[in-house]
Design a protein around this motif. Structure first.
Motif, PDB file in Angstrom:
ATOM      1  N   LYS A  43      20.745 -19.331  70.034  1.00 53.08           N
ATOM      2  CA  LYS A  43      19.663 -18.505  69.490  1.00 53.08           C
ATOM      3  C   LYS A  43      18.420 -18.706  70.352  1.00 53.08           C
ATOM      4  CE  LYS A  43      16.991 -16.241  66.524  1.00 53.08           C
ATOM      5  NZ  LYS A  43      17.062 -14.768  66.417  1.00 53.08           N
ATOM      6  N   SER A  44      17.676 -17.629  70.591  1.00 53.58           N
ATOM      7  CA  SER A  44      16.448 -17.736  71.392  1.00 53.58           C
ATOM      8  C   SER A  44      15.541 -18.818  70.821  1.00 53.58           C
ATOM      9  CB  SER A  44      15.685 -16.408  71.373  1.00 53.58           C
ATOM     10  OG  SER A  44      16.346 -15.426  72.119  1.00 53.58           O
ATOM     11  N   GLN A  67      17.372  -5.590  61.506  1.00 53.27           N
ATOM     12  CA  GLN A  67      16.936  -6.979  61.307  1.00 53.27           C
ATOM     13  C   GLN A  67      15.541  -7.204  61.872  1.00 53.27           C
ATOM     14  OE1 GLN A  67      16.477  -9.141  64.097  1.00 53.27           O
ATOM     15  NE2 GLN A  67      17.401  -7.817  65.644  1.00 53.27           N
ATOM     16  N   SER A  68      14.832  -8.119  61.239  1.00 54.66           N
ATOM     17  CA  SER A  68      13.570  -8.638  61.781  1.00 54.66           C
ATOM     18  C   SER A  68      13.511 -10.117  61.421  1.00 54.66           C
ATOM     19  CB  SER A  68      12.366  -7.896  61.206  1.00 54.66           C
ATOM     20  OG  SER A  68      11.182  -8.431  61.787  1.00 54.66           O
ATOM     21  N   MET A  69      14.308 -10.897  62.140  1.00 53.80           N
ATOM     22  CA  MET A  69      14.476 -12.317  61.796  1.00 53.80           C
ATOM     23  C   MET A  69      13.210 -13.111  62.091  1.00 53.80           C
ATOM     24  SD  MET A  69      17.514 -12.120  60.683  1.00 53.80           S
ATOM     25  CE  MET A  69      17.955 -13.838  60.452  1.00 53.80           C
ATOM     26  N   GLY A  70      12.515 -12.764  63.176  1.00 53.71           N
ATOM     27  CA  GLY A  70      11.282 -13.489  63.514  1.00 53.71           C
ATOM     28  C   GLY A  70      11.514 -14.809  64.223  1.00 53.71           C
ATOM     29  N   LEU A  71      12.600 -14.855  65.010  1.00 51.27           N
ATOM     30  CA  LEU A  71      12.891 -16.028  65.843  1.00 51.27           C
ATOM     31  C   LEU A  71      13.026 -17.339  65.075  1.00 51.27           C
ATOM     32  CD1 LEU A  71      10.680 -15.311  69.008  1.00 51.27           C
ATOM     33  CD2 LEU A  71      13.158 -15.634  68.985  1.00 51.27           C
ATOM     34  N   PRO A  72      13.769 -17.371  63.980  1.00 46.55           N
ATOM     35  CA  PRO A  72      14.034 -18.668  63.363  1.00 46.55           C
ATOM     36  C   PRO A  72      14.875 -19.514  64.322  1.00 46.55           C
ATOM     37  CG  PRO A  72      15.469 -16.990  62.404  1.00 46.55           C
ATOM     38  CD  PRO A  72      14.506 -16.286  63.336  1.00 46.55           C
ATOM     39  N   ASN A 123      14.442 -14.158  77.311  1.00 46.83           N
ATOM     40  CA  ASN A 123      14.371 -12.986  76.445  1.00 46.83           C
ATOM     41  C   ASN A 123      13.030 -12.271  76.651  1.00 46.83           C
ATOM     42  OD1 ASN A 123      14.456 -11.171  74.365  1.00 46.83           O
ATOM     43  ND2 ASN A 123      14.936 -12.681  72.781  1.00 46.83           N
ATOM     44  N   SER A 125      12.424  -9.303  75.357  1.00 50.43           N
ATOM     45  CA  SER A 125      12.586  -8.108  74.519  1.00 50.43           C
ATOM     46  C   SER A 125      12.659  -8.356  73.026  1.00 50.43           C
ATOM     47  CB  SER A 125      13.845  -7.367  74.971  1.00 50.43           C
ATOM     48  OG  SER A 125      14.945  -8.281  75.108  1.00 50.43           O
ATOM     49  N   CYS A 126      12.096  -9.454  72.520  1.00 46.94           N
ATOM     50  CA  CYS A 126      12.101  -9.628  71.057  1.00 46.94           C
ATOM     51  C   CYS A 126      11.079  -8.678  70.433  1.00 46.94           C
ATOM     52  CB  CYS A 126      11.778 -11.061  70.652  1.00 46.94           C
ATOM     53  SG  CYS A 126      11.687 -11.218  68.846  1.00 46.94           S
ATOM     54  N   PRO A 127      11.541  -7.788  69.538  1.00 44.27           N
ATOM     55  CA  PRO A 127      10.625  -6.802  68.957  1.00 44.27           C
ATOM     56  C   PRO A 127       9.983  -7.245  67.654  1.00 44.27           C
ATOM     57  CG  PRO A 127      12.883  -6.228  68.377  1.00 44.27           C
ATOM     58  CD  PRO A 127      12.951  -7.526  69.159  1.00 44.27           C
ATOM     59  N   ASN A 128      10.272  -8.464  67.184  1.00 48.27           N
ATOM     60  CA  ASN A 128       9.989  -8.768  65.780  1.00 48.27           C
ATOM     61  C   ASN A 128       8.857  -9.751  65.522  1.00 48.27           C
ATOM     62  OD1 ASN A 128      12.086  -7.078  65.160  1.00 48.27           O
ATOM     63  ND2 ASN A 128      13.607  -8.712  65.046  1.00 48.27           N
ATOM     64  N   ASN A 189      18.879  -5.425  74.204  1.00 46.59           N
ATOM     65  CA  ASN A 189      18.462  -5.985  72.926  1.00 46.59           C
ATOM     66  C   ASN A 189      18.520  -4.876  71.871  1.00 46.59           C
ATOM     67  OD1 ASN A 189      17.170  -7.621  70.910  1.00 46.59           O
ATOM     68  ND2 ASN A 189      16.190  -8.767  72.568  1.00 46.59           N
ATOM     69  N   SER A 190      18.264  -5.239  70.625  1.00 48.78           N
ATOM     70  CA  SER A 190      18.236  -4.243  69.550  1.00 48.78           C
ATOM     71  C   SER A 190      17.194  -3.171  69.872  1.00 48.78           C
ATOM     72  CB  SER A 190      17.899  -4.928  68.225  1.00 48.78           C
ATOM     73  OG  SER A 190      16.679  -5.632  68.331  1.00 48.78           O
TER      74      SER A 190
HETATM   75  C1  DHB Z   1      14.719 -11.820  67.241  1.00 46.73           C
HETATM   76  C2  DHB Z   1      15.175 -10.547  67.442  1.00 46.73           C
HETATM   77  C3  DHB Z   1      15.439 -10.111  68.717  1.00 46.73           C
HETATM   78  O1  DHB Z   1      15.903  -8.861  68.957  1.00 46.73           O
HETATM   79  C4  DHB Z   1      15.231 -10.968  69.781  1.00 46.73           C
HETATM   80  O2  DHB Z   1      15.466 -10.565  71.021  1.00 46.73           O
HETATM   81  C5  DHB Z   1      14.800 -12.250  69.580  1.00 46.73           C
HETATM   82  C6  DHB Z   1      14.540 -12.669  68.298  1.00 46.73           C
HETATM   83  C7  DHB Z   1      14.398 -12.301  65.912  1.00 46.73           C
HETATM   84  O3  DHB Z   1      13.824 -11.521  65.126  1.00 46.73           O
HETATM   85  O4  DHB Z   1      14.667 -13.478  65.611  1.00 46.73           O
END
Ligand code: DHB
Length: 307
Positions: A43-44, A67-72, A123, A125-128, A189-190
């Motif tokens: 995971k990033s 999804q919008s996990m927010g990099l947990p 990464n 490209s995280c959009p969240n 990415n998404s």
């Molecule tokens: C998350 C989503 C992503 O598309 C990404 O590239 C990195 C993190 C996330 O919301 O955790």
């Protein structure tokens, strides 16, 4: 011969997990190590551990997910610390790095350059993350980041790119990337900041950012295919293109192969199915290639016919 390739590293198969689902904890990563996934992708990570965004932050949909996990994640030091144990499973370990600033990325890339990691996927490209635009949509910031990050060590690095939707953007990004010693790009990415609405409840599907989130799964396969094809046509052969987006069958993987992918990653299907997806898709791809008379990945790679 169903082996995939990422830069100097030959993979035992064409398929591995994408950064995202089920790859945050040591337990999840060890499980990936024991599966048929050709690599273990993490995971990033960020500098500090993060709990991520408020729930609900992932919703399965008829043809994928939003999804919008927010990099947990556990924070980069936890991944550094568990690396020797992850390496014991005997397959390549790919560390996904998603700093919230260039300084954070510099710290983390430097640390993993001095570790036993096999590959780094940075990464862009995280959009969240609220207030943090996707780096890959900003050419100037991408150049600044690469000017620094490409000087930090000798391990092969790749970039996780956002999807592009204009030929001028493919041209501009490919022209920039080929000026740097990167080993691979991962497309895509998404699709960021989409909105899915439940008309019954009249609400958004997820809580963060008022419902805006990354679209995943079947919905985005044509976008992933276009990005793999466009970058394969534009980048020098020394840069591999890794495909991701809506792969859940051997046929999907084959389409990415025709578009030019050297290997593919599985995200939503792995989230929904678990590690059995890697054996199943590998078997399906093998049967399809055999039926079509292809003896190897290399024979079919990039062989898309146009009309
Ligand atoms: C998350 C989503 C992503 O598309 C990404 O590239 C990195 C993190 C996330 O919301 O955790």
């Amino acid at each position: 011969d169903l082996r995939g390739q990422i830069g100097p590293i030959t993979l035992s198969s064409y398929l591995f997990n994408a950064s995202g689902p089920r790859c945050t904890t040591e337990q999840e990563l060890i499980k990936l190590g024991r599966s048929r996934s050709a690599a273990v992708m993490t995971k990033s990570c960020t500098l500090a551990p993060r709990a991520g965004n408020a729930e609900p932050r992932y919703r399965a949909l008829p043809l994928g997910a939003i999804q919008s996990m927010g990099l947990p994640n556990l924070g980069y030091q936890a991944y550094l610390e568990m690396l020797p144990r992850l390496k014991q499973v005997g397959k390549p370990v790919v560390i996904s790095i998603s700093g919230l600033s260039l300084a954070d990325n510099t710290t983390m890339v430097s640390a993993f350059m001095a570790s036993s990691a096999d590959l780094l996927e940075i990464n862009f490209s995280c959009p969240n993350i609220e207030g943090k635009p996707q780096l890959g949509y900003d050419l100037t910031q991408t150049r600044q980041a690469l000017d620094t990050l490409c000087t930090l060590g000798d391990k092969p690095i790749g970039l996780k790119l956002p999807p592009y939707f204009d030929m001028a953007h493919f041209d501009a990004m490919a022209d920039l990337l080929q000026q740097y010693p990167i080993a691979f790009v991962t497309c895509v990415n998404s699709v960021g900041n989409t909105l899915v609405i439940d008309p019954e409840t009249e609400t958004a599907m997820i809580r963060p950012k008022g419902g805006f989130g990354g679209l995943c799964g079947d919905y985005i396969k044509p976008i992933g295919l276009a990005n793999v094809r466009a970058f394969r046509q534009r980048l020098p052969q020394r840069i591999d293109v890794i495909g991701v987006g809506g792969i859940k069958t051997g046929t999907d993987a084959f389409e990415y192969l025709l578009a030019g992918a050297s290997a593919v990653q599985i995200a939503t299907c792995y989230e929904e199915e678990g590690t059995s997806c890697f054996d199943r898709i590998e078997r399906e791809l093998g049967q399809l290639l055999q039926r079509k008379g292809y003896a190897s990945i290399a024979q079919a790679k990039g062989q898309l016919k146009t009309l």
